[in-house]
Write a protein that holds these residues in place. Structure first.
Motif, PDB file in Angstrom:
ATOM      1  N   CYS A  71     -34.201 -11.560 -23.320  1.00 30.73           N
ATOM      2  CA  CYS A  71     -34.703 -10.859 -24.497  1.00 30.73           C
ATOM      3  C   CYS A  71     -34.623 -11.763 -25.736  1.00 30.73           C
ATOM      4  CB  CYS A  71     -33.879  -9.577 -24.668  1.00 30.73           C
ATOM      5  SG  CYS A  71     -34.082  -8.707 -26.203  1.00 30.73           S
ATOM      6  N   ARG A 118     -37.031 -14.930 -25.474  1.00 29.69           N
ATOM      7  CA  ARG A 118     -38.460 -14.664 -25.644  1.00 29.69           C
ATOM      8  C   ARG A 118     -38.867 -14.747 -27.108  1.00 29.69           C
ATOM      9  NH1 ARG A 118     -41.249 -13.638 -21.400  1.00 29.69           N
ATOM     10  NH2 ARG A 118     -40.226 -12.876 -19.513  1.00 29.69           N
ATOM     11  N   MET A 119     -37.897 -14.609 -27.995  1.00 29.69           N
ATOM     12  CA  MET A 119     -38.203 -14.705 -29.425  1.00 29.69           C
ATOM     13  C   MET A 119     -37.275 -15.698 -30.112  1.00 29.69           C
ATOM     14  SD  MET A 119     -39.281 -10.841 -30.285  1.00 29.69           S
ATOM     15  CE  MET A 119     -38.654 -10.210 -28.744  1.00 29.69           C
ATOM     16  N   LYS A 148     -35.912 -15.815 -33.971  1.00 26.94           N
ATOM     17  CA  LYS A 148     -36.098 -14.507 -34.616  1.00 26.94           C
ATOM     18  C   LYS A 148     -34.801 -13.709 -34.525  1.00 26.94           C
ATOM     19  CE  LYS A 148     -40.759 -13.747 -35.255  1.00 26.94           C
ATOM     20  NZ  LYS A 148     -41.584 -14.389 -34.219  1.00 26.94           N
ATOM     21  N   LEU A 208     -32.860 -10.519 -33.965  1.00 26.34           N
ATOM     22  CA  LEU A 208     -33.079  -9.216 -33.327  1.00 26.34           C
ATOM     23  C   LEU A 208     -31.916  -8.295 -33.695  1.00 26.34           C
ATOM     24  CD1 LEU A 208     -34.265 -10.193 -29.734  1.00 26.34           C
ATOM     25  CD2 LEU A 208     -35.638  -9.759 -31.761  1.00 26.34           C
ATOM     26  N   ARG A 267     -32.806  -3.036 -31.668  1.00 31.34           N
ATOM     27  CA  ARG A 267     -33.906  -3.631 -30.919  1.00 31.34           C
ATOM     28  C   ARG A 267     -33.421  -4.152 -29.560  1.00 31.34           C
ATOM     29  NH1 ARG A 267     -38.322  -7.144 -32.685  1.00 31.34           N
ATOM     30  NH2 ARG A 267     -39.589  -7.429 -30.812  1.00 31.34           N
ATOM     31  N   GLN A 277     -34.493  -2.848 -25.819  1.00 31.36           N
ATOM     32  CA  GLN A 277     -35.150  -3.758 -24.886  1.00 31.36           C
ATOM     33  C   GLN A 277     -34.335  -3.975 -23.615  1.00 31.36           C
ATOM     34  OE1 GLN A 277     -37.484  -6.907 -26.140  1.00 31.36           O
ATOM     35  NE2 GLN A 277     -38.601  -5.251 -27.076  1.00 31.36           N
ATOM     36  N   LYS A 319     -29.570 -14.021 -33.091  1.00 32.33           N
ATOM     37  CA  LYS A 319     -30.729 -14.840 -32.756  1.00 32.33           C
ATOM     38  C   LYS A 319     -30.272 -16.034 -31.929  1.00 32.33           C
ATOM     39  CE  LYS A 319     -30.768 -17.859 -36.782  1.00 32.33           C
ATOM     40  NZ  LYS A 319     -31.575 -18.518 -37.790  1.00 32.33           N
ATOM     41  N   ASP A 322     -31.256 -19.986 -31.422  1.00 34.47           N
ATOM     42  CA  ASP A 322     -32.048 -21.171 -31.750  1.00 34.47           C
ATOM     43  C   ASP A 322     -31.186 -22.418 -31.758  1.00 34.47           C
ATOM     44  OD1 ASP A 322     -30.805 -21.434 -34.217  1.00 34.47           O
ATOM     45  OD2 ASP A 322     -32.405 -20.417 -35.297  1.00 34.47           O
TER      46      ASP A 322
END
Ligand code: CA
Length: 226
Positions: free
Chosen positions: A163, A166-167, A170, A172, A176, A180, A222, A224
């Protein structure tokens, strides 16, 4: 052709099952949301017919759950309601088509055929591998690695990581993520997301200099490489 019919109304089960069998389909029935998720996740169906009103979870939650578990089987949602908002909600949750009860069996059959044709027409499967820095998640083998090291995750941890991956970059929110990964809109255990984030962080970040899973205070999480 295998069809999963998720429906708790016995009359509709009989009517649809009989019709589909007569047309050569193999039909399996789930009578509640949890059963639907368990069966649907096996990935052996060509189409899932999903009732919106189920005794435990609702069809929308089942749909979101299946999609966030990487199940791409076409889903035809059935509902007694026919407001625009319900349709939009159903489609947003990942359903491919929508049908209002009562319906004629012929129409159901036609829609199933369209969904299967659409599926068959897809030439390239979508990419099954997600990567951020040296963290790689493979949706087909269900393997997760950092560099050469294989990381052992539970199915929930895997779904949570997928989950987030996939972003990338971003933020989350907990809500959310909860929707999900768990299919809930409110947290029944009050901090299930934080607990799983902690477990996941231990496995994917603790032994590495480059930390990927970030907490954004007051917002959520997030993933990253920055
Ligand atoms: Ca129902």
């Amino acid at each position: 052709m295998r069809v999963l019919l998720v429906e708790d109304d016995e009359r509709i089960v009989n009517f649809v099952q009989r019709g589909l069998k007569a047309d050569g389909y193999i039909v399996e029935v789930a009578r509640n949301g949890l059963e639907a998720i368990a069966l649907g996740t096996e990935g052996k169906f060509q189409v899932i017919i999903l009732d919106l009103g189920l005794p435990d979870l609702n069809g929308q939650q089942v749909c979101e759950h299946l999609r966030s578990n990487g199940v791409h089987t076409p889903i035809l949602m059935l509902t007694a309601r026919d407001t625009v908002q319900d349709k939009v909600t159903g489609l947003r949750s990942g359903a491919d088509d929508y049908m209002t009860k009562p319906f004629a069996f012929e129409e159901l059959l036609a829609r199933i055929e369209v969904l299967m044709r659409r599926r068959g027409g897809e030439t390239k499967p979508e990419t099954k591998e997600l990567q951020i820095a040296d963290l790689i998640l493979n949706g087909e083998t269900h393997e997760v690695r950092r560099g050469e090291t294989l990381i052992d995750l539970t199915p929930k941890e895997f779904a949570l990581l997928e989950c987030l991956m996939r972003m990338p970059g971003k933020v989350l929110s907990r809500t959310r993520i909860l929707e999900q990964v768990w299919g809930y809109s409110t947290d029944p255990l009050t901090n299930v997301v934080d607990v799983y984030i902690r477990q996941l962080r231990k496995k994917i970040d603790d032994n590495y200099d480059l930390k990927l899973l970030k907490t954004v205070r007051g917002y959520g999480y997030k993933l990253d490489a920055s």
